[in-house]
Scaffold this active site. Structure first.
Site, PDB file in Angstrom:
ATOM      1  N   ARG A 134       0.900  -1.381  -0.083  1.00 22.42           N
ATOM      2  CA  ARG A 134       0.016   0.010   0.104  1.00 22.42           C
ATOM      3  C   ARG A 134       0.757   1.325   0.053  1.00 22.42           C
ATOM      4  O   ARG A 134       1.856   1.247   0.553  1.00 22.42           O
ATOM      5  CB  ARG A 134      -0.961  -0.165   1.231  1.00 22.42           C
ATOM      6  CG  ARG A 134      -2.006  -1.177   1.166  1.00 22.42           C
ATOM      7  CD  ARG A 134      -2.840  -1.302   2.468  1.00 22.42           C
ATOM      8  NE  ARG A 134      -3.856  -2.147   2.179  1.00 22.42           N
ATOM      9  CZ  ARG A 134      -3.850  -3.456   2.133  1.00 22.42           C
ATOM     10  NH1 ARG A 134      -2.392  -4.041   2.643  1.00 22.42           N
ATOM     11  NH2 ARG A 134      -4.644  -4.189   1.970  1.00 22.42           N
ATOM     12  N   HIS A 164      -0.871  -2.519  -4.665  1.00 23.97           N
ATOM     13  CA  HIS A 164      -0.279  -3.414  -5.722  1.00 23.97           C
ATOM     14  C   HIS A 164      -0.227  -2.740  -7.052  1.00 23.97           C
ATOM     15  O   HIS A 164      -0.510  -3.393  -8.110  1.00 23.97           O
ATOM     16  CB  HIS A 164      -1.182  -4.795  -5.786  1.00 23.97           C
ATOM     17  CG  HIS A 164      -0.972  -5.512  -4.428  1.00 23.97           C
ATOM     18  ND1 HIS A 164       0.059  -5.429  -3.565  1.00 23.97           N
ATOM     19  CD2 HIS A 164      -1.831  -6.469  -3.899  1.00 23.97           C
ATOM     20  CE1 HIS A 164      -0.256  -6.334  -2.705  1.00 23.97           C
ATOM     21  NE2 HIS A 164      -1.139  -6.964  -2.960  1.00 23.97           N
ATOM     22  N   HIS A 203       3.123 -12.949  -5.729  1.00 22.48           N
ATOM     23  CA  HIS A 203       2.198 -13.079  -4.873  1.00 22.48           C
ATOM     24  C   HIS A 203       1.228 -14.499  -5.111  1.00 22.48           C
ATOM     25  O   HIS A 203       0.253 -14.540  -5.125  1.00 22.48           O
ATOM     26  CB  HIS A 203       0.947 -11.984  -5.332  1.00 22.48           C
ATOM     27  CG  HIS A 203       0.199 -11.485  -4.183  1.00 22.48           C
ATOM     28  ND1 HIS A 203      -0.588 -12.327  -3.590  1.00 22.48           N
ATOM     29  CD2 HIS A 203       0.104 -10.362  -3.797  1.00 22.48           C
ATOM     30  CE1 HIS A 203      -1.295 -11.595  -2.492  1.00 22.48           C
ATOM     31  NE2 HIS A 203      -0.775 -10.334  -2.754  1.00 22.48           N
ATOM     32  N   ASP A 253      -1.752 -10.051   8.352  1.00 25.77           N
ATOM     33  CA  ASP A 253      -1.621  -9.112   7.109  1.00 25.77           C
ATOM     34  C   ASP A 253      -0.292  -8.267   7.259  1.00 25.77           C
ATOM     35  O   ASP A 253      -0.883  -6.986   7.358  1.00 25.77           O
ATOM     36  CB  ASP A 253      -2.882  -8.919   6.484  1.00 25.77           C
ATOM     37  CG  ASP A 253      -3.004  -8.154   5.039  1.00 25.77           C
ATOM     38  OD1 ASP A 253      -1.654  -8.410   4.418  1.00 25.77           O
ATOM     39  OD2 ASP A 253      -3.665  -7.762   4.534  1.00 25.77           O
ATOM     40  N   GLU A 266       5.347 -12.393   0.811  1.00 26.89           N
ATOM     41  CA  GLU A 266       5.624 -11.558  -0.158  1.00 26.89           C
ATOM     42  C   GLU A 266       6.713 -11.034   0.236  1.00 26.89           C
ATOM     43  O   GLU A 266       6.769  -9.871   0.961  1.00 26.89           O
ATOM     44  CB  GLU A 266       4.653 -10.607  -0.439  1.00 26.89           C
ATOM     45  CG  GLU A 266       3.195 -11.297  -0.971  1.00 26.89           C
ATOM     46  CD  GLU A 266       1.862 -10.503  -0.310  1.00 26.89           C
ATOM     47  OE1 GLU A 266       1.920  -9.426  -0.907  1.00 26.89           O
ATOM     48  OE2 GLU A 266       1.198 -10.886   0.435  1.00 26.89           O
TER      49      GLU A 266
HETATM   50  C1  GAL Z   1      -1.970  -8.875  -0.011  1.00 29.80           C
HETATM   51  C2  GAL Z   1      -2.290  -7.646   0.964  1.00 29.80           C
HETATM   52  C3  GAL Z   1      -3.618  -7.830   1.635  1.00 29.80           C
HETATM   53  C4  GAL Z   1      -4.630  -8.142   0.452  1.00 29.80           C
HETATM   54  C5  GAL Z   1      -4.034  -9.241  -0.708  1.00 29.80           C
HETATM   55  C6  GAL Z   1      -4.988  -8.935  -1.839  1.00 29.80           C
HETATM   56  O1  GAL Z   1      -0.761  -8.430  -0.405  1.00 29.80           O
HETATM   57  O2  GAL Z   1      -1.158  -7.502   1.984  1.00 29.80           O
HETATM   58  O3  GAL Z   1      -3.926  -6.927   2.321  1.00 29.80           O
HETATM   59  O4  GAL Z   1      -4.555  -6.908  -0.388  1.00 29.80           O
HETATM   60  O5  GAL Z   1      -2.876  -8.862  -0.895  1.00 29.80           O
HETATM   61  O6  GAL Z   1      -5.937  -9.580  -1.676  1.00 29.80           O
END
Ligand code: GAL
Length: 377
Positions: free
Chosen positions: A106, A131, A205, A277, A342
């Protein structure tokens, strides 16, 4: 199917690559059509190593479509979540398997300043940018070039992102190399150059479930993170700027612990994330690839070790999977159906002077490597 008819088998000469004959005979890269997108046709590459491990990658979003690995008894299973066909990936709200960029994670209020100029990004995640924006690197077609060398077989993916694309400055040339080695490692090497200073944070991802995708949740996976600290977040999942010790909190994975042991604890950070997360600050000494994480599934004996050159790793335990996504073989993906590790620079780094810089300058070459190593014990 047309895809099958267009299948093309590529063997790369052992003379050109200097490989021992046994290695190239067993290394195989197959290319077939994966269908069409509004931007053009895309392909699916199947790469197999000498041990029979099979990796499938599409040049749409550089997505890892499947990864089939043996368990402790030698039975193979696909250990990444995803879809059976391109149509699924054209939506892919969860970013299954994709290359994420320009900025993984973010950026607060979709805003940052570089060299005195304020830039604005699409707010595609509440008040924030997530992203890479509306059409990030996960949704573009990459140029793909298969190869075989001493380390293994793989794919070189290239993408040129234009100045102003998704609001980011500078023409950026990006190269991501996937290598599947005969030691059951998936190596991902990222490189980039730019003609203007730009934030850059590339990651992969994949959603791993070492029991096999669609085969229950990951709450009984044992996880170790080489991190004494993490970056706590506010209600919108933007780091507060603090580097908080994991000691005495449910964020402490410095010793192998079940992912699910404390995931529902009444701890503010877990409530905000609906589970894990969070970006963990890796304990690093110097440069180079260093162990970031290790995951073991006691059921199948599969082990994943993650090595990286990056300063952080986002542990995401599939908290937003809520049964609304039907993936491969009609498997419904519920909460915690997989976990992501990640490797990355810290979230929102362009707005935190105390975080390692994630600005690529003209004349510099961005280099980042991550190795996902798989074992069965
Ligand atoms: C991750 C992120 C989560 C969510 C996910 C996609 O990388 O940390 O908060 O956005 O991607 O659903």
């Amino acid at each position: 199917m047309r895809a099958r008819h267009t299948a093309l088998f590529l063997f790369i000469s052992s003379l050109l690559c200097g490989m021992p004959s046994t290695a190239w005979e067993e290394s195989l890269i197959r290319k077939e059509s994966f269908g069409k997108t509004p931007d053009g046709p895309v392909d699916l590459y199947t790469i197999t190593n000498a041990k029979g491990v099979e990796l499938r990658v599409t040049n749409y979003g550089g997505i890892i479509v499947s990864l089939r690995l043996p368990d402790k008894n030698g039975s193979p299973a696909d250990i990444v979540l995803g879809y059976d066909n391109l149509d699924g990936y054209l939506k892919n709200p969860a970013y299954f398997g994709a290359i994420v960029g320009r900025y993984a994670n973010r950026i607060a209020n979709g805003k940052f300043t570089v060299d005195g100029i304020e830039y604005h990004l699409a707010k595609n995640n509440g008040p924030n940018s997530l992203h890479g924006g509306l059409k990030g690197f996960d949704k573009v077609i990459w140029r793909a070039e298969p190869f075989t060398d001493q380390q293994g077989s793989g794919l070189i993916l290239s993408f040129a992102s234009k100045d102003g694309e998704e609001g980011y400055p500078g023409n950026l040339k990006t190269k991501v190399t996937y290598t599947l080695t005969d030691q059951n490692e998936l190596k991902i090497d990222y490189e980039a150059t730019t003609d203007e200073a730009t934030p850059l944070n590339l990651t992969s991802h994949s959603y791993f479930n070492l029991s096999g995708e669609g085969n229950g949740d990951i709450l009984k996976h044992e996880l170790t993170l080489n991190a004494d600290r993490f970056t706590p977040v506010d209600q919108t999942e933007i780091p507060t700027g603090d580097l908080r010790s994991v000691n005495g909190t449910p964020m402490d994975f410095t010793k192998s612990t079940l992912v699910g042991a404390r995931i529902n604890d009444n701890y503010e950070q877990l409530l905000i994330g609906h589970g894990y997360d969070h970006n963990f600050v890796l304990n690093r000494k110097g440069d180079g690839l260093q162990l970031a994480a290790s995951v073991r599934d006691p059921r199948t004996g599969r082990v994943l070790e993650v090595y990286t050159t990056e300063p952080g790793v986002q542990l995401y335990t599939g908290n937003f999977l809520d049964g609304t996504i039907t993936g491969k073989q009609s498997h419904v993906y519920n909460k915690h159906a997989a976990l992501c590790l990640e490797t990355q620079h810290f979230p929102d780094s362009p707005n935190h002077a105390n975080f390692p810089s994630a600005i690529l300058q003209p004349g510099q070459r961005y280099r980042s490597s991550t190795v996902y190593k798989f074992l069965a014990q």
